[in-house]
Design a protein around this motif. Structure first.
Motif, short mmCIF file in Angstrom:
data_model
loop_
_atom_site.label_atom_id
_atom_site.label_comp_id
_atom_site.label_asym_id
_atom_site.label_seq_id
_atom_site.Cartn_x
_atom_site.Cartn_y
_atom_site.Cartn_z
N LYS A 133 5.61 -3.41 0.74
CA LYS A 133 6.91 -3.73 0.22
C LYS A 133 6.68 -4.40 -1.08
O LYS A 133 5.82 -4.85 -1.59
N ARG A 140 8.88 -7.13 -3.22
CA ARG A 140 9.73 -8.22 -3.08
C ARG A 140 11.08 -7.87 -3.70
O ARG A 140 11.02 -7.84 -5.04
N MET A 160 10.57 -0.85 -0.13
CA MET A 160 9.52 -0.40 0.47
C MET A 160 8.93 0.96 -0.23
O MET A 160 9.87 1.97 -0.46
#
Lengths: 122, 288
Positions: free
Chosen positions: A63, A65, A69
Motif C-alpha cells: 500500500k 497511503r 495498491m
C-alpha cells in the motif's frame, strides 16, 4: 466472473495472483482500487477490500497511503516458487494415479512430455 | 446502527416474528433471505417504523423508529408494490413530494436515474408496467440517500438489464454516499455478491447471520458409495442427501477438519463445494 461456490475474496486474490505470475501485472504496477474493482465486478466493496488486504498480508501487494495498491517487487518470484512446489502434489500426483489406473507406461508419458515441452531433453 | 430488542410481531394468533435481538452496524449492505412467509417483509416494515411491534423495540441510532419523525425521515423502505401513493400521481409529482419529505433527496440524481431507466416523468404510476413501477421504486430508493435504505424485493418484474443497472447504481452510489442498505431477495445467486452480510429468516426466526463470503465456505458435499458415505458423515451436520443407484451424495454444514479430509481421500470420496443457493435451500427445509 466469480462463482458462488467459494469465497469471492479468494477468487479475486487468485485472479490477481495469476496476473502477477504471468507478468500481466509487473513489479510496482498499480492495481485497480477497491471501489473500481467492486464496481467493475459488481461485488460488495468490503469483499474487494478483503481480497486486497489478503494480498498485502501475503506480500503480493503493498500500500502507498493515499495513492493506492502496487505489486510487490519480489511477488512474481515468490508466487512462482509456491506454484512450483504445488505443481507436483496438485498436478503431477493425480496424473500419476490416473496413469497407473489406466495402465499407461511411464515411458509414454515422458515421450509425450518431450513433445509438449520441446527443447528440454535433460 | 439499527437495534432490535426482544422485537416481536403478531398478526392475531399468528406470530410473524418471534422475539428478535439484532444489532446491525451502519454502513454495510445486508441481504435478507428467507422463503415466502419467513418474515422478511414484516421485519423490514417494522424496522422502517411502518408497523408497530407487538412487543419489544426497534431503534435507529438510539431513536425509536415507530411514530418518530426524527428516525423515519432518515429511513426509506421501498416495497415490492412500490407503495408510492394510489397510482394517480405522475412520477414527476411523486419525485417532487419525496424531495420535500426527505432531507437527503437528490433531485439531480433522481433525474439522471429516470433517464437511465427510461422512465416517463409525465405518466402516472398505474399506467406503468410492473417492471417500470419497480424501476421507479429503485429510483426513489436510491435518490433518497436515506441513512437506512431498504429494498423489499423491489426488483420484482424488472428485466435482467434493468436489474443489472440497479445493482451497478446501488454499488456506485453506496461508495459515493455510504449508508446502511438492507435488500430482501430470492435472487440469491444474482444478488449475493452485493452483500457484505446475510441474514436468513426462517419461520419468523433469525436462522443465521454471517458474512456472505464466509457462508460460501460452510457447505460441503460428499459423494461416494452409500455405505462409505454413511460411515463418513456419522456425527456431522447433514443438511440433505440424494441417491443415484449405489452412489450417495450428502450435503454437510460446517467446514471439514483435516482429519476428515484425509479420511475422504483415503476412502476415495469426492468432496465438493456447495453453492450459496443450494445451501440456503437445505438450511430452510429443502426443496418443497
Amino acid at each position: 466472473m466469480f462463482d458462488d461456490r467459494s469465497p469471492i475474496y479468494r477468487q479475486i486474490a487468485d485472479q490477481i495472483k495469476g496476473d502477477v505470475l504471468r507478468g500481466v501485472l509487473a513489479a510496482d504496477d498499480q492495481v485497480m482500487s477497491t471501489n473500481q474493482y467492486a464496481a467493475y465486478y459488481r461485488i460488495n466493496p468490503a469483499t474487494a477490500a478483503k481480497a486486497f488486504q489478503h494480498l498485502v498480508d501475503e506480500g503480493v501487494l503493498y500500500k502507498r497511503r493515499g495513492v493506492g495498491m502496487f505489486v510487490h517487487a519480489g511477488a512474481q518470484q515468490r508466487l512462482l516458487r509456491q506454484r512450483r512446489e504445488r505443481f507436483f502434489t496438485e498436478v503431477l500426483e493425480p496424473m500419476a494415479a490416473e496413469a497407473r489406473a489406466l495402465g499407461i507406461p511411464v515411458a509414454d508419458i515422458v515421450a509425450r512430455l518431450h513433445q509438449l515441452i520441446p527443447g528440454d531433453s535433460r | 446502527m439499527i437495534t432490535t430488542s426482544a422485537l416481536q410481531v403478531r398478526y392475531g394468533d399468528t406470530t410473524a416474528l418471534h422475539p428478535l435481538d439484532l444489532d446491525l452496524p451502519a454502513g454495510r449492505i445486508y441481504g435478507v433471505l428467507g422463503r415466502n412467509g419467513a418474515g422478511k417483509t414484516t421485519l423490514l416494515s417494522t424496522l422502517a417504523g411502518f408497523r408497530k411491534p407487538s412487543a419489544g423495540t426497534v431503534t435507529f441510532d438510539g431513536v425509536p423508529v415507530f411514530d418518530d419523525a426524527r428516525a423515519t425521515t432518515r429511513i426509506c423502505l421501498i416495497r415490492d408494490d412500490g407503495g408510492l401513493g394510489d397510482g394517480t400521481d405522475t412520477l414527476r409529482d411523486i419525485l417532487a413530494l419525496a424531495a420535500m419529505l426527505r432531507p437527503g433527496f437528490d433531485s439531480v440524481y433522481a433525474t439522471e436515474l429516470m433517464d437511465r431507466f427510461a422512465l416517463p416523468r409525465k405518466r402516472t404510476l398505474r399506467t406503468l408496467s410492473r417492471g417500470q413501477r419497480s424501476a421507479f421504486g429503485i429510483v426513489v430508493g436510491l435518490a433518497s440517500r436515506a441513512d437506512l435504505t431498504m429494498f423489499d424485493e423491489a426488483h420484482l418484474g424488472m428485466d435482467a438489464p434493468s436489474r443489472q443497472l440497479f445493482h451497478d447504481e446501488l454499488l456506485r452510489d453506496y461508495v459515493r454516499h455510504p449508508r446502511t442498505v438492507l435488500l430482501s431477495t430470492h435472487l440469491i445467486e444474482e444478488q449475493s455478491p452485493l452483500f457484505e452480510q446475510v441474514l436468513i429468516l426462517h419461520q419468523g426466526r433469525l436462522l443465521l447471520r454471517e458474512d456472505v463470503d464466509d457462508l460460501r465456505t460452510r457447505g460441503v458435499s460428499v459423494t461416494g458409495p452409500q455405505a462409505v458415505v454413511d460411515d463418513f458423515v456419522f456425527g456431522l451436520t447433514v443438511l440433505g442427501e440424494r441417491q443415484l443407484g449405489p452412489t450417495k451424495e450428502v450435503t454437510l454444514f460446517g467446514a471439514l477438519d483435516e482429519e476428515h479430509r484425509t479420511l475422504a481421500r483415503r476412502y476415495g470420496l469426492q468432496l465438493g463445494p456447495v453453492a450459496l443457493q443450494e445451501l440456503f435451500i437445505h438450511l430452510t427445509g429443502g426443496a418443497a
